[in-house]
Design a protein around this motif. Structure first.
Motif: not given
Length: 233
Positions: A69-86, A113-118
């Motif tokens: 479940k943790i792996r699934t969650g990490l993948n979800l966080m890496a692909r999450h749309d963070m267009s609101y990050w600013m 989250l930034f690192k995962l997406q990177e």
């Protein structure tokens, strides 16, 4: 100039407890019979070893399910749309400048989250997760499964066996235990003294199955260390 000696007052309860320890183990360790201080030190050591340093165990099936479940969650966080990050970054920065400790910790989550997406954008994430979860699998396999085992009793065998060596310089058995042996009687008395629930013979068999081989290797290493120490003294 007169030397002043400060005498430490030993609590009566400690002396009484040390004498109880002598009563239980003096028949096995004659070196403790006439010295309540040594008996007290061994008593403290045993309690810390058995009750203060329990064996780490894990329910492997549960750990593996949660890690999936943790792996699934990490993948979800890496692909999450963070267009609101600013906007989020600005809000957290303002709060941090205002002394908000919670915001400072929340900012660490944002950085993660930034690192995962990177890693995801660089196509490195799968390899990193494979490495991480391979290491967790090795760690799970190396940790005893909690299952339905009475690990308090197993740990008591481990501690009592070490106490036996400390006071006799002889290793206790690691495989078969003769129920009529002196060591078996020692274990029985030790279980009663430590108020460990369970049969001492069954606990020894479980200990031998799970930790006996490791103990044999540690015994060899300990003997080599003692031999080297004797050579230089």
């Amino acid at each position: 100039m007169t030397d002043e000696t400060t005498t430490q007052v030993v609590p009566e309860w400690w002396i009484s407890a040390a004498r109880d320890f002598q009563d239980c183990f003096g028949q096995y360790f004659p070196n403790l019979v006439d010295d309540v201080d040594d008996a007290g030190r061994e008593m403290d050591w045993l309690y810390n070893r058995v009750h203060g340093n329990p064996i780490e165990t894990v329910r492997r099936s549960k750990a593996r399910d949660e890690l999936a479940k943790i792996r699934t969650g990490l993948n979800l966080m890496a692909r999450h749309d963070m267009s609101y990050w600013m906007s989020m970054n600005f809000a957290l920065s303002e709060a941090i400048r205002g002394g908000d400790e919670g915001a400072a910790k929340a900012d660490e989550i944002l950085k993660f989250l930034f690192k995962l997406q990177e890693w995801q954008e660089k196509e490195e994430l799968d390899g990193i997760l494979n490495c991480f979860f391979a290491a967790t699998e090795k760690a799970i396999e190396a940790t005893p499964d909690s299952g339905n085992i009475n690990w308090d009793a197993v740990h008591a065998v481990e501690g009592l066996r070490a106490l036996w060596w400390r006071n006799t310089l002889r290793h206790g058995p690691t495989r078969a235990l003769n129920p009529a042996s002196r060591f078996a009687s020692f274990l029985k008395d030790g279980f009663e003294y430590l108020e460990i629930e369970g049969d001492h013979l069954s606990a020894f068999r479980r200990w031998a199955t799970t930790l006996g081989r490791r103990a044999e290797l540690e015994d060899i290493e300990l003997d080599e260390h003692v031999a080297r120490w004797r050579e230089v003294t």
